[in-house]
Design a protein around this motif. Structure first.
Motif, PDB file in Angstrom:
ATOM      1  N   GLY A  81      22.490  29.572  29.529  1.00 31.71           N
ATOM      2  CA  GLY A  81      22.771  31.003  29.642  1.00 31.71           C
ATOM      3  C   GLY A  81      24.241  31.284  29.858  1.00 31.71           C
ATOM      4  O   GLY A  81      24.793  32.239  29.299  1.00 31.71           O
ATOM      5  N   LEU A  82      24.922  30.469  30.676  1.00 36.93           N
ATOM      6  CA  LEU A  82      26.362  30.648  30.888  1.00 36.93           C
ATOM      7  C   LEU A  82      27.140  30.461  29.593  1.00 36.93           C
ATOM      8  O   LEU A  82      28.068  31.209  29.294  1.00 36.93           O
ATOM      9  CB  LEU A  82      26.847  29.659  31.945  1.00 36.93           C
ATOM     10  CG  LEU A  82      26.427  29.925  33.386  1.00 36.93           C
ATOM     11  CD1 LEU A  82      26.915  28.795  34.277  1.00 36.93           C
ATOM     12  CD2 LEU A  82      26.968  31.258  33.873  1.00 36.93           C
ATOM     13  N   LYS A  83      26.739  29.450  28.817  1.00 35.78           N
ATOM     14  CA  LYS A  83      27.413  29.215  27.545  1.00 35.78           C
ATOM     15  C   LYS A  83      27.218  30.396  26.611  1.00 35.78           C
ATOM     16  O   LYS A  83      28.167  30.851  25.959  1.00 35.78           O
ATOM     17  CB  LYS A  83      26.871  27.936  26.914  1.00 35.78           C
ATOM     18  CG  LYS A  83      27.477  27.618  25.563  1.00 35.78           C
ATOM     19  CD  LYS A  83      26.905  26.343  24.987  1.00 35.78           C
ATOM     20  CE  LYS A  83      27.497  26.053  23.608  1.00 35.78           C
ATOM     21  NZ  LYS A  83      26.943  24.798  23.031  1.00 35.78           N
ATOM     22  N   ALA A  84      25.999  30.904  26.536  1.00 37.52           N
ATOM     23  CA  ALA A  84      25.726  32.050  25.663  1.00 37.52           C
ATOM     24  C   ALA A  84      26.491  33.278  26.130  1.00 37.52           C
ATOM     25  O   ALA A  84      26.994  34.051  25.313  1.00 37.52           O
ATOM     26  CB  ALA A  84      24.222  32.321  25.631  1.00 37.52           C
ATOM     27  N   ASP A  85      26.596  33.463  27.459  1.00 39.24           N
ATOM     28  CA  ASP A  85      27.334  34.614  27.976  1.00 39.24           C
ATOM     29  C   ASP A  85      28.795  34.567  27.549  1.00 39.24           C
ATOM     30  O   ASP A  85      29.372  35.588  27.165  1.00 39.24           O
ATOM     31  CB  ASP A  85      27.231  34.656  29.501  1.00 39.24           C
ATOM     32  CG  ASP A  85      25.831  35.038  29.964  1.00 39.24           C
ATOM     33  OD1 ASP A  85      25.078  35.569  29.135  1.00 39.24           O
ATOM     34  OD2 ASP A  85      25.506  34.777  31.135  1.00 39.24           O
ATOM     35  N   TRP A  86      29.419  33.390  27.635  1.00 38.66           N
ATOM     36  CA  TRP A  86      30.834  33.287  27.249  1.00 38.66           C
ATOM     37  C   TRP A  86      31.009  33.542  25.746  1.00 38.66           C
ATOM     38  O   TRP A  86      31.974  34.184  25.341  1.00 38.66           O
ATOM     39  CB  TRP A  86      31.365  31.906  27.621  1.00 38.66           C
ATOM     40  CG  TRP A  86      32.813  31.727  27.291  1.00 38.66           C
ATOM     41  CD1 TRP A  86      33.337  31.177  26.159  1.00 38.66           C
ATOM     42  CD2 TRP A  86      33.924  32.126  28.093  1.00 38.66           C
ATOM     43  NE1 TRP A  86      34.704  31.211  26.200  1.00 38.66           N
ATOM     44  CE2 TRP A  86      35.097  31.782  27.386  1.00 38.66           C
ATOM     45  CE3 TRP A  86      34.046  32.726  29.346  1.00 38.66           C
ATOM     46  CZ2 TRP A  86      36.363  32.031  27.893  1.00 38.66           C
ATOM     47  CZ3 TRP A  86      35.316  32.973  29.844  1.00 38.66           C
ATOM     48  CH2 TRP A  86      36.463  32.622  29.123  1.00 38.66           C
ATOM     49  N   MET A  87      30.088  33.055  24.935  1.00 39.46           N
ATOM     50  CA  MET A  87      30.208  33.221  23.497  1.00 39.46           C
ATOM     51  C   MET A  87      29.949  34.656  23.055  1.00 39.46           C
ATOM     52  O   MET A  87      30.369  35.054  21.974  1.00 39.46           O
ATOM     53  CB  MET A  87      29.235  32.279  22.770  1.00 39.46           C
ATOM     54  CG  MET A  87      29.446  30.805  23.083  1.00 39.46           C
ATOM     55  SD  MET A  87      31.089  30.206  22.656  1.00 39.46           S
ATOM     56  CE  MET A  87      31.003  30.303  20.887  1.00 39.46           C
ATOM     57  N   ARG A  88      29.273  35.447  23.882  1.00 35.98           N
ATOM     58  CA  ARG A  88      28.944  36.826  23.512  1.00 35.98           C
ATOM     59  C   ARG A  88      29.927  37.852  24.060  1.00 35.98           C
ATOM     60  O   ARG A  88      29.716  39.056  23.892  1.00 35.98           O
ATOM     61  CB  ARG A  88      27.534  37.184  24.008  1.00 35.98           C
ATOM     62  CG  ARG A  88      26.409  36.531  23.210  1.00 35.98           C
ATOM     63  CD  ARG A  88      25.098  37.272  23.460  1.00 35.98           C
ATOM     64  NE  ARG A  88      24.723  37.218  24.856  1.00 35.98           N
ATOM     65  CZ  ARG A  88      23.850  36.359  25.361  1.00 35.98           C
ATOM     66  NH1 ARG A  88      23.261  35.474  24.571  1.00 35.98           N
ATOM     67  NH2 ARG A  88      23.534  36.378  26.646  1.00 35.98           N
ATOM     68  N   ILE A  89      30.983  37.407  24.707  1.00 38.11           N
ATOM     69  CA  ILE A  89      31.942  38.346  25.311  1.00 38.11           C
ATOM     70  C   ILE A  89      32.664  39.134  24.219  1.00 38.11           C
ATOM     71  O   ILE A  89      33.146  38.570  23.239  1.00 38.11           O
ATOM     72  CB  ILE A  89      32.961  37.590  26.186  1.00 38.11           C
ATOM     73  CG1 ILE A  89      32.266  36.955  27.383  1.00 38.11           C
ATOM     74  CG2 ILE A  89      34.060  38.533  26.670  1.00 38.11           C
ATOM     75  CD1 ILE A  89      33.158  36.077  28.215  1.00 38.11           C
ATOM     76  N   GLN A  90      32.744  40.442  24.393  1.00 35.14           N
ATOM     77  CA  GLN A  90      33.481  41.307  23.469  1.00 35.14           C
ATOM     78  C   GLN A  90      34.888  41.508  24.025  1.00 35.14           C
ATOM     79  O   GLN A  90      35.121  42.347  24.892  1.00 35.14           O
ATOM     80  CB  GLN A  90      32.754  42.647  23.305  1.00 35.14           C
ATOM     81  CG  GLN A  90      31.362  42.506  22.717  1.00 35.14           C
ATOM     82  CD  GLN A  90      30.666  43.846  22.546  1.00 35.14           C
ATOM     83  OE1 GLN A  90      31.252  44.911  22.789  1.00 35.14           O
ATOM     84  NE2 GLN A  90      29.412  43.808  22.138  1.00 35.14           N
ATOM     85  N   TRP A  91      35.806  40.716  23.521  1.00 37.66           N
ATOM     86  CA  TRP A  91      37.140  40.639  24.121  1.00 37.66           C
ATOM     87  C   TRP A  91      37.932  41.931  23.969  1.00 37.66           C
ATOM     88  O   TRP A  91      38.789  42.237  24.791  1.00 37.66           O
ATOM     89  CB  TRP A  91      37.900  39.462  23.524  1.00 37.66           C
ATOM     90  CG  TRP A  91      37.340  38.139  23.946  1.00 37.66           C
ATOM     91  CD1 TRP A  91      36.660  37.245  23.192  1.00 37.66           C
ATOM     92  CD2 TRP A  91      37.391  37.575  25.270  1.00 37.66           C
ATOM     93  NE1 TRP A  91      36.279  36.157  23.941  1.00 37.66           N
ATOM     94  CE2 TRP A  91      36.723  36.336  25.219  1.00 37.66           C
ATOM     95  CE3 TRP A  91      37.932  38.006  26.474  1.00 37.66           C
ATOM     96  CZ2 TRP A  91      36.590  35.516  26.342  1.00 37.66           C
ATOM     97  CZ3 TRP A  91      37.788  37.188  27.585  1.00 37.66           C
ATOM     98  CH2 TRP A  91      37.137  35.968  27.522  1.00 37.66           C
TER      99      TRP A  91
END
Length: 523
Positions: free
Chosen positions: A19-29
């Motif tokens: 879940g942490l990995k998915a959260d980082w990959m889904r960040i809208q910078w």
């Protein structure tokens, strides 16, 4: 039963990490950057209005925000030092590590670790100490630097160009041309250099005058460093290598222009007739004046008093007063006035340093494939040429090209000592429109790169006039948003891919476009 519980716990841990990995990959910078920028603009507005209490509240709000912590982690994991660990040997490479690191960026219970001391060799042969913080300390510094930067930009000297957003060496050189190119411009220049600026700044002055969290600042200043397994404390200075160190050094030196102007007014002269201008890039700066006496009797003592309050001194070896007609060097450029015409060219020391670097690169790759030598040389040549392409650099570029050709030709004779010149010419050189000797080497089969490696010529880098930034522009002021947007568009509009030949007709090469950039259009 125990095994079952352990299995369940391990599965839950795996799901949490996924879940942490998915959260980082889904960040809208873009949204993250916008939130941080809005807070920074509010800080800059409060500073300009003199509302100190509001500034402190907004700084605390920014350093605790989710978006700022994300940006801090992204900054330390995407810059050049992302693979360089500190004393703990830890780096953040995976998305899971980055997300975990973001959650640990908190002020409560934070204590920085000592720096890892390394040394870099300067051009003079001396060693420059560099302190490398841990990844966690770097991220904390980046976080608090976001909150400090709007204040620094709002209160900075107008003609300070080092380590500031949207400012560069080209802007400092452009300001030199602006204040020295006219017929009635100043005839004398004070070349100044601060002795050990980063290593000697007074801690007490910074703790009393830098508007940020005092406990955090003190912990970084007194963290010390490790060298050969021995801890060394720090009683002065801000360590080179920290993310926040350039920002702190700039804020320490802000106010230098005001000190020089007060000295001129104290001498009973008008600023206009004194022709006083201060141009600073980090700890290197010059001061122009109408006479040698003005600079020696009034300006230099004022600078020494200003620096003494901050624990700094001028370097006697590198500080001098020079006439503009005799020429001086500043930021790798040679600036000299011939009659009424100012010409700025690459300094001889800069050309010599480049040729020494290319020679060392060629020697280091004598035992490897020749395409590796070309791939190692091209970034060095491109970076140097892009830095100097805003000034009169045609002759310097041709001199560099001929020097590198001689170095390469000598290395080819070493590689093939039993071959003649015609064989070397046929094996390694090709002809192109406008140039007969183009060095090329084919990539081997199985490599990701295809085709051939071609040595870049410095003269292929097109000379582009640089439009200097407005001195009062503030990137954290909403009134200047349109200016910076149009400036970015103007900067990238005329650019083509670097390395294209000069046969392409660029708009800046039309008559009258570039003649008045830094002297005449001829180099």
């Amino acid at each position: 039963m125990v095994r079952t519980l352990k299995g369940v716990e391990s599965q839950e841990t795996t799901r949490a990490l996924t879940g942490l990995k998915a959260d980082w990959m889904r960040i809208q910078w873009r949204k993250v950057e916008k939130k941080v920028r809005d807070l920074q603009m509010r800080i800059a507005k409060a500073v300009s209005e003199g509302r100190r209490a509001l500034v402190r509240k907004l700084q605390a709000l920014l350093t605790r925000s989710y978006a700022a912590r994300l940006l801090a982690v992204r900054r330390v994991t995407t810059n050049k030092g992302r693979k360089t660990p500190g004393t703990d040997g830890v780096i953040w490479s995976s998305p899971t590590q980055k997300m975990k690191a973001m959650t640990r960026l908190r002020r409560r219970g934070y204590r920085p670790m000592p720096l890892r001391r390394v040394y870099l060799r300067k051009k003079s042969g001396k060693l420059r100490p560099l302190g490398i913080p841990t990844m966690h300390d770097r991220a904390m510094q980046a976080l608090y630097a976001m909150a400090l930067m709007p204040i620094a930009e709002t209160t900075a000297d107008r003609h300070s160009y080092g380590f500031r957003p949207y400012r560069s060496c080209a802007d400092a050189i452009g300001q030199c041309f602006t204040v020295l190119s006219q017929r009635q411009s100043a005839e004398w220049v004070l070349e100044a250099d601060i002795s050990g600026c980063f290593d000697n700044i007074s801690h007490s002055w910074m703790l009393s005058n830098i508007p940020m969290d005092g406990r955090m600042l003190k912990s970084w200043l007194t963290a010390g460093y490790m060298e050969q397994g021995i801890f060394h404390g720090t009683g002065a200075g801000t360590p080179q290598g920290g993310i926040i160190s350039p920002l702190l050094a700039n804020m320490v030196l802000d106010g230098l222009e005001t000190a020089c102007k007060r000295a001129v007014k104290g001498s009973g002269r008008c600023l206009r007739t004194a022709k006083l201008h201060v141009i600073r890039y980090a700890d290197d700066f010059i001061v122009t004046g109408s006479s040698e006496e003005l600079l020696r009797e009034y300006v230099r003592p004022a600078i020494e008093r200003f620096l003494a309050g901050r624990g700094l001194t001028l370097s006697r070896e590198k500080t001098s007063i020079t006439k503009v007609e005799d020429g001086f060097e500043f930021l790798g450029q040679h600036i000299r006035k011939y009659g009424n015409k100012l010409k700025i060219r690459p300094a001889k020391a800069s050309i010599r340093a480049l040729l020494d670097k290319t020679r060392a690169t060629i020697r280091a790759h004598l035992g490897s494939s020749f395409w590796k030598t070309i791939d190692a040389l091209n970034p060095v040549i491109r970076g140097w040429a892009q830095y100097h392409r805003h000034v009169l650099s045609n002759k310097a570029f041709c001199h560099v090209d001929s020097g590198i050709f001689r170095q390469v030709w000598h290395s080819l004779h070493k590689r093939h000592s039993n071959k003649g010149k015609r064989w070397l010419r046929k094996r390694y050189f090709r002809s192109q429109p406008g140039r007969c000797w183009v060095l090329q080497a084919g990539y081997p089969d199985g490599k990701r790169k295809t085709g051939t490696a071609t040595l870049l010529h410095a003269s292929d880098i097109v000379r582009i006039p640089h439009i200097k930034i407005r001195s009062q522009a503030n990137p954290f002021d909403r009134a200047w948003m349109e200016y910076f947007t149009s400036r970015r568009q103007r900067r990238y509009l005329p650019l083509k891919r670097l390395g294209e030949t000069s046969q392409v007709t660029y708009w800046w090469k039309r008559p009258g476009r570039a003649e008045n950039l830094c002297g005449s259009g001829k180099a």
